[in-house]
Design an enzyme around this catalytic site. Structure first.
Site, short mmCIF file in Angstrom:
data_model
loop_
_atom_site.label_atom_id
_atom_site.label_comp_id
_atom_site.label_asym_id
_atom_site.label_seq_id
_atom_site.Cartn_x
_atom_site.Cartn_y
_atom_site.Cartn_z
N LYS A 115 11.38 -9.01 39.55
CA LYS A 115 9.98 -8.62 39.69
C LYS A 115 9.84 -7.49 40.73
CE LYS A 115 5.37 -8.92 39.92
NZ LYS A 115 4.21 -9.74 39.83
N GLU A 155 7.55 5.83 35.66
CA GLU A 155 8.27 4.77 34.96
C GLU A 155 7.31 3.67 34.50
OE1 GLU A 155 12.38 4.23 37.19
OE2 GLU A 155 10.74 4.56 38.59
N ARG A 203 7.16 -0.96 34.15
CA ARG A 203 6.24 -2.01 34.62
C ARG A 203 5.64 -2.79 33.45
NH1 ARG A 203 2.40 0.32 39.17
NH2 ARG A 203 3.67 2.11 39.73
N ASN A 242 4.89 -7.58 30.72
CA ASN A 242 3.94 -8.18 29.78
C ASN A 242 4.60 -8.90 28.62
OD1 ASN A 242 1.34 -7.84 30.69
ND2 ASN A 242 1.34 -5.67 30.17
N ARG A 299 -11.47 -4.04 57.87
CA ARG A 299 -10.76 -2.93 57.18
C ARG A 299 -9.26 -3.16 57.05
NH1 ARG A 299 -14.43 0.33 60.22
NH2 ARG A 299 -16.19 0.83 58.86
N HIS A 321 -2.13 -14.09 26.83
CA HIS A 321 -3.50 -13.90 27.35
C HIS A 321 -4.54 -14.25 26.30
CE1 HIS A 321 -1.96 -10.96 30.65
NE2 HIS A 321 -2.10 -12.18 31.13
N HIS A 346 3.02 -11.85 27.04
CA HIS A 346 1.68 -11.94 27.63
C HIS A 346 0.57 -11.42 26.74
CE1 HIS A 346 3.71 -13.26 31.19
NE2 HIS A 346 2.60 -13.28 31.91
N GLU A 406 7.77 -17.82 33.61
CA GLU A 406 7.93 -16.45 34.12
C GLU A 406 9.40 -16.15 34.44
OE1 GLU A 406 5.43 -14.36 34.04
OE2 GLU A 406 3.71 -15.74 33.96
N HIS A 428 -1.18 -21.22 32.06
CA HIS A 428 -0.64 -19.86 31.87
C HIS A 428 0.78 -19.91 31.31
CE1 HIS A 428 -0.17 -15.58 32.45
NE2 HIS A 428 0.93 -15.79 33.15
N LYS A 457 -0.65 -7.40 44.79
CA LYS A 457 -1.96 -7.47 44.12
C LYS A 457 -2.75 -8.63 44.68
CE LYS A 457 -1.02 -5.59 39.53
NZ LYS A 457 -0.89 -5.94 38.11
ZN ZN Z 1 2.33 -14.35 33.73
#
Ligand code: ZN
Ligand code: ADP
Length: 365
Positions: free
Chosen positions: A232, A242, A246, A250, A127, A257, A253, A191, A269, A149
């Site tokens: 970042k 906001e 965020r 993108n 957990r 993508h 991207h 990036e 990428h 993430k």
């Molecule tokens: Zn990226």
């Protein structure tokens, strides 16, 4: 001796927990003392891929042993294919077999793949176990290791199982980049340029000036990583109200993508995002009032860093199909992050796909 380092404090909306990102050449040799300050139990597990483990596994476990910890190195195969459920299960069983409990800390030593995988495992092991990021790719240093993430892939697609699990510390040593292959360096550079485009034109100027010797000048590289990581961090700290802030991450991207998907992920990428940014700069001139001079400057920077290399044979039809499958689609138009000025992004809800396709094609001609 402690190395000179730069620090970023990450605070998250609505959460008590905060943690530090430390950046400095040679910082890996201080990992032991930084862990001691976090009051972690002596038993530690370092998760790494075979390649990074071969280069730095012994060094890092040696540093930890010297500081009084008892580390075990767990290895996975390099590359995206390690981010799967069977690997998570195998690692969890290794942890149990070797006496880990819920206070045992996992250290992710590697790129975004190792970070995503170990973070995911740490988030569900008993957990939730503590976890530290030691990123070794430029992409992980400025992007993947920040924001908490975690994810693994399914046969149906990438990152479909995931959690949010914040590390207790991110320790970034730019010296790891000495051995990073150029292709992987380019992924990170794309990036970093993106962060400059959306938030900090001065970062672009510094990059332009440093380009010929960026990977030789460690302190300058550490400063660039610090600035890019801080951007970042600032954006992921934005709260729900906001949301647009965020979304600026993108930039480049939406098309990026689509290119990656159309190439069945053979395209790196960073390269996909570089082509996405070339087109987004052009769209910004047509739709958002970016000056042609600023767009040309940005495009030249992308090309000078050798990010927009020749694309593999991609059919425009496949790219458009992937673009309309993108979750950000809205009819035959698509949501893009464009720039009004360098450093001044705007969310543009209805970019005609035909125009996006035209500029994309112009970029790779
Ligand atoms: Zn990226
Ligand atoms: P990303 O951070 O872009 O998601 P990965 O985790 O997939 O990247 O790592 C990309 C590749 O680079 C892997 O094959 C990994 O073994 C290798 N790698 C990572 N860090 C280093 C390093 N410091 N030196 C050499 N190779 C590295």
């Amino acid at each position: 001796m402690q190395s000179q380092s730069r620090a970023i404090l990450i605070t998250l909306p609505g959460r008590e927990q905060r943690y530090r990102v430390l950046i400095g050449p040679g910082l890996r040799f201080d990992l032991g003392s930084h862990l001691k300050a976090l009051d972690l139990p002596p038993r530690l597990f370092v998760v790494s891929d075979r390649r990074v483990a071969g280069l730095y596994g012994g060094q890092v476990t040696g540093v930890l042993e010297k500081a009084g910890f008892s580390p075990t190195l767990l290895e996975v195969s390099p590359g995206e294919r390690a981010k799967t459920w069977p690997v998570v299960q195998r690692l969890a069983r290794d942890l149990l077999a070797q006496g880990a409990d819920r206070r045992t800390c996992l250290i992710a030593l590697g790129g975004g793949v190792v970070g995503d995988l170990s973070g995911f495992l740490a988030s569900i092991f008993m957990r939730g176990a503590p976890f530290i990021q030691v990123p070794t790719t430029l992409l992980a240093m400025v992007d993947a290791s920040l924001g908490g993430k975690t994810a693994i892939n399914l046969p149906e697609g990438k990152n479909l199982l995931g959690t949010f699990h914040q590390p207790r510390l991110v320790l970034t040593d730019p010296e790891f980049l000495d051995t990073l292959p150029p292709k992987e360096r380019r992924n990170g550079l794309a990036e970093i340029l993106k962060h400059g485009f959306i938030r900090d034109p001065d970062l672009l100027t510094r990059l332009e000036r440093l380009r010929p010797r960026l990977f030789q000048d460690r302190e300058a590289l550490a400063d660039i990583i610090h600035r890019a990581a801080a951007i970042k961090a600032e954006v992921v700290a934005a709260d729900e109200r906001e949301a647009d802030l965020r979304r600026i991450l993108n930039f480049g991207h939406t098309l990026g993508h689509a290119l990656e998907a159309a190439s069945r992920y053979r395209l790196a990428h960073g390269q996909a995002v570089a082509f996405g940014m070339l087109a987004a700069l052009q769209l910004s001139v047509s739709l958002a009032g970016l000056s042609p001079g600023a767009a040309a400057y940005g495009q030249r920077l992308i090309k000078d860093f050798d990010l927009a290399r020749k694309l593999p044979n991609l059919a425009m039809g496949d790219v458009l199909a992937a673009l309309t499958l993108d979750k950000k689609r809205e009819g035959q138009n698509s949501v893009f992050v464009l720039l009004e000025e360098l450093g001044k992004p705007v969310i543009y809800p209805d970019v005609p796909l035909s125009l996006a396709a035209e500029f994309l094609q112009a970029g790779w001609a």
